[in-house]
Motif scaffolding. Structure first.
Motif, PDB file in Angstrom:
ATOM      1  N   MET A 119       0.844  -1.205   0.000  1.00 22.33           N
ATOM      2  CA  MET A 119       0.000   0.000   0.000  1.00 22.33           C
ATOM      3  C   MET A 119       0.874   1.249   0.000  1.00 22.33           C
ATOM      4  N   ASP A 120       0.545   2.208  -0.857  1.00 24.79           N
ATOM      5  CA  ASP A 120       1.262   3.483  -0.880  1.00 24.79           C
ATOM      6  C   ASP A 120       0.731   4.339   0.265  1.00 24.79           C
ATOM      7  N   LEU A 121       1.574   4.602   1.248  1.00 22.01           N
ATOM      8  CA  LEU A 121       1.138   5.327   2.443  1.00 22.01           C
ATOM      9  C   LEU A 121       1.268   6.838   2.311  1.00 22.01           C
ATOM     10  N   VAL A 122       2.051   7.326   1.352  1.00 25.00           N
ATOM     11  CA  VAL A 122       2.280   8.762   1.242  1.00 25.00           C
ATOM     12  C   VAL A 122       0.942   9.479   1.023  1.00 25.00           C
ATOM     13  N   GLY A 123       0.703  10.484   1.863  1.00 25.31           N
ATOM     14  CA  GLY A 123      -0.546  11.233   1.793  1.00 25.31           C
ATOM     15  C   GLY A 123      -1.648  10.675   2.672  1.00 25.31           C
ATOM     16  N   ARG A 124      -1.477   9.435   3.152  1.00 22.53           N
ATOM     17  CA  ARG A 124      -2.487   8.833   4.015  1.00 22.53           C
ATOM     18  C   ARG A 124      -2.297   9.304   5.456  1.00 22.53           C
ATOM     19  N   ARG A 125      -3.401   9.332   6.188  1.00 23.04           N
ATOM     20  CA  ARG A 125      -3.345   9.626   7.622  1.00 23.04           C
ATOM     21  C   ARG A 125      -3.267   8.310   8.369  1.00 23.04           C
ATOM     22  N   VAL A 126      -2.259   8.176   9.225  1.00 22.41           N
ATOM     23  CA  VAL A 126      -2.014   6.909   9.902  1.00 22.41           C
ATOM     24  C   VAL A 126      -1.857   7.128  11.403  1.00 22.41           C
ATOM     25  N   SER A 127      -2.043   6.048  12.136  1.00 20.54           N
ATOM     26  CA  SER A 127      -1.719   5.992  13.554  1.00 20.54           C
ATOM     27  C   SER A 127      -0.661   4.907  13.715  1.00 20.54           C
ATOM     28  N   VAL A 128       0.492   5.281  14.262  1.00 17.60           N
ATOM     29  CA  VAL A 128       1.618   4.362  14.381  1.00 17.60           C
ATOM     30  C   VAL A 128       2.029   4.258  15.841  1.00 17.60           C
ATOM     31  N   ARG A 129       2.108   3.043  16.337  1.00 18.07           N
ATOM     32  CA  ARG A 129       2.688   2.793  17.669  1.00 18.07           C
ATOM     33  C   ARG A 129       4.087   2.237  17.451  1.00 18.07           C
ATOM     34  N   HIS A 130       5.066   2.835  18.139  1.00 18.98           N
ATOM     35  CA  HIS A 130       6.453   2.401  17.925  1.00 18.98           C
ATOM     36  C   HIS A 130       7.253   2.521  19.206  1.00 18.98           C
ATOM     37  N   ARG A 131       8.354   1.814  19.227  1.00 18.55           N
ATOM     38  CA  ARG A 131       9.273   1.917  20.357  1.00 18.55           C
ATOM     39  C   ARG A 131      10.047   3.230  20.264  1.00 18.55           C
ATOM     40  N   ASP A 132      10.162   3.920  21.395  1.00 19.86           N
ATOM     41  CA  ASP A 132      10.881   5.193  21.443  1.00 19.86           C
ATOM     42  C   ASP A 132      11.745   5.177  22.693  1.00 19.86           C
ATOM     43  N   GLY A 133      13.025   4.850  22.515  1.00 22.01           N
ATOM     44  CA  GLY A 133      13.887   4.681  23.671  1.00 22.01           C
ATOM     45  C   GLY A 133      13.444   3.470  24.466  1.00 22.01           C
ATOM     46  N   ASP A 134      13.175   3.673  25.774  1.00 23.04           N
ATOM     47  CA  ASP A 134      12.739   2.572  26.630  1.00 23.04           C
ATOM     48  C   ASP A 134      11.219   2.482  26.712  1.00 23.04           C
ATOM     49  N   GLY A 135      10.513   3.342  25.984  1.00 18.69           N
ATOM     50  CA  GLY A 135       9.064   3.358  26.071  1.00 18.69           C
ATOM     51  C   GLY A 135       8.392   3.106  24.734  1.00 18.69           C
ATOM     52  N   VAL A 136       7.075   3.308  24.733  1.00 19.11           N
ATOM     53  CA  VAL A 136       6.248   3.149  23.544  1.00 19.11           C
ATOM     54  C   VAL A 136       5.529   4.464  23.286  1.00 19.11           C
ATOM     55  N   ARG A 137       5.459   4.854  22.026  1.00 18.57           N
ATOM     56  CA  ARG A 137       4.874   6.142  21.675  1.00 18.57           C
ATOM     57  C   ARG A 137       3.931   5.973  20.499  1.00 18.57           C
ATOM     58  N   ASP A 138       2.861   6.779  20.493  1.00 24.23           N
ATOM     59  CA  ASP A 138       1.922   6.803  19.371  1.00 24.23           C
ATOM     60  C   ASP A 138       2.091   8.097  18.588  1.00 24.23           C
ATOM     61  N   VAL A 139       2.069   7.979  17.272  1.00 27.66           N
ATOM     62  CA  VAL A 139       2.137   9.147  16.387  1.00 27.66           C
ATOM     63  C   VAL A 139       0.960   9.065  15.425  1.00 27.66           C
ATOM     64  N   VAL A 140       0.214  10.160  15.319  1.00 30.03           N
ATOM     65  CA  VAL A 140      -0.904  10.232  14.382  1.00 30.03           C
ATOM     66  C   VAL A 140      -0.668  11.415  13.454  1.00 30.03           C
ATOM     67  N   GLY A 141      -0.775  11.185  12.155  1.00 25.07           N
ATOM     68  CA  GLY A 141      -0.601  12.268  11.210  1.00 25.07           C
ATOM     69  C   GLY A 141      -0.540  11.762   9.781  1.00 25.07           C
ATOM     70  N   ARG A 142      -0.212  12.676   8.885  1.00 22.31           N
ATOM     71  CA  ARG A 142      -0.154  12.375   7.455  1.00 22.31           C
ATOM     72  C   ARG A 142       1.255  11.948   7.076  1.00 22.31           C
ATOM     73  N   VAL A 143       1.364  10.858   6.326  1.00 23.26           N
ATOM     74  CA  VAL A 143       2.675  10.360   5.895  1.00 23.26           C
ATOM     75  C   VAL A 143       3.214  11.260   4.789  1.00 23.26           C
ATOM     76  N   VAL A 144       4.384  11.830   5.030  1.00 27.27           N
ATOM     77  CA  VAL A 144       5.040  12.696   4.052  1.00 27.27           C
ATOM     78  C   VAL A 144       5.971  11.888   3.161  1.00 27.27           C
ATOM     79  N   THR A 145       6.764  11.018   3.763  1.00 22.90           N
ATOM     80  CA  THR A 145       7.632  10.130   2.991  1.00 22.90           C
ATOM     81  C   THR A 145       7.598   8.745   3.636  1.00 22.90           C
ATOM     82  N   ALA A 146       7.738   7.722   2.811  1.00 23.24           N
ATOM     83  CA  ALA A 146       7.793   6.341   3.288  1.00 23.24           C
ATOM     84  C   ALA A 146       8.925   5.647   2.557  1.00 23.24           C
ATOM     85  N   GLY A 147      10.003   5.354   3.281  1.00 22.81           N
ATOM     86  CA  GLY A 147      11.157   4.713   2.671  1.00 22.81           C
ATOM     87  C   GLY A 147      11.562   3.468   3.430  1.00 22.81           C
ATOM     88  N   SER A 148      12.616   2.851   2.980  1.00 29.49           N
ATOM     89  CA  SER A 148      13.079   1.626   3.629  1.00 29.49           C
ATOM     90  C   SER A 148      13.566   1.894   5.051  1.00 29.49           C
TER      91      SER A 148
END
Length: 301
Positions: free
Chosen positions: A1-30
């Protein structure tokens, strides 16, 4: 799926914790995703840290009216629309340098807490090391405005002293003019009409810095620039060659800028213009722009 331009909710590891980011994908690379939040702030999520991700519906429009944002909030928003070549945080402040191209890209943006005992010295040292004069962009009448004055800083001479910032909610958006061309890059003709450029490479680095930016031109005699960061649009650089003024060309540039901004997700807009520039104020008034605050530049005496 091409994510660029889509609004997403991403949960990811951030240091020793977990963080959620919600917003529009500007770039999606490897290497990961660059995600633009509602206020225009960019977050980078490395690929290997993603725990869960889903595409979410487009955000509801206009959760806050433009006039309700504080001067500090709006300062941070406008910074993203005119990014410096070099940007270094000083606490909440932003030290900006761009080889002298425009005051906005070569001054410390003062908002929030610098988190240092000697912010004035830190600013002076930063600009001295880059052969630039120390310059501070300050909201007029703010506590830091008075503190810089008390520290001996004085209004600048030899360049525009500052500007008023106007805002508008994008409600009844005008239609785009089919004769106005919008490009993703500032070509040589556009830079020539802008007229403030001595180093095209530096100018383009600043002007083309945001992910969503459009350069407008009409009949090779009128130009403008519009940028969208999050839910905000910034209008700037509306210029008409002197021999072609009073023909409605600036209005056509502005209306196409607003239409382009709305099509790219903006529901609010700002602009910055010189105090007392009544032709510019009159140009924007029909679209609901009103004065939000003013800023000025101070330098060392």
């Amino acid at each position: 799926m091409d994510l660029v331009g889509r609004r997403v909710s991403v949960r990811h590891r951030d240091g020793d914790g977990v963080r959620d980011v919600v917003g529009r994908v500007v770039t999606a690379g490897s290497d990961g995703l660059r995600i633009e939040r509602r206020d225009g702030e960019l977050a980078f999520v490395p690929t290997g840290t993603v725990l869960a991700m889903r595409v979410v519906p487009d955000r509801p429009r206009r959760t806050r009216r433009a006039a309700t944002f504080s001067p500090d909030e709006l300062t941070r928003i406008t910074l993203r629309g005119w990014p410096a070549v070099e940007s270094v945080p000083l606490g909440d402040w932003e030290l900006r340098a761009s080889a002298g191209f425009t005051g906005r890209a070569n001054s410390v943006a003062v908002h929030g807490d610098p988190r240092t005992d000697d912010p004035f010295g830190a600013v002076v040292d930063f600009y001295a090391s880059r052969a630039l004069r120390p310059l501070a962009q300050l909201v007029e009448g703010s506590p830091w405005d008075r503190r810089f004055e008390d520290a001996g800083w004085v209004p600048v001479t030899g360049q525009p002293p500052g500007a008023i910032v106007q805002v508008a909610d994008l409600t009844a958006v005008p239609a785009a003019d089919p004769d106005v061309v919008v490009e993703a890059h500032a070509d040589d003709a556009w830079l020539r009409h802008y007229g403030r450029v001595t180093d095209p490479a530096t100018a383009r680095a600043v002007l083309e810095g945001p992910a969503t930016v459009g350069f407008l031109s009409l009949d090779d005699v009128a130009i403008g620039r519009v940028v969208v960061t999050g839910e905000w649009a910034g209008l700037a650089a509306v210029e008409v060659d002197p021999a072609h003024r009073r023909r409605g060309l600036a209005r056509r540039i502005v209306e196409t800028s607003l239409a382009w901004a709305a099509a790219h997700g903006a529901d609010k807009a700002y602009l910055q213009t010189l105090r007392g520039n009544e032709p510019a104020l009159a140009l924007y008034r029909p679209y609901g722009f009103t004065t939000h605050h003013a800023y000025r530049y101070l330098t060392t005496s």
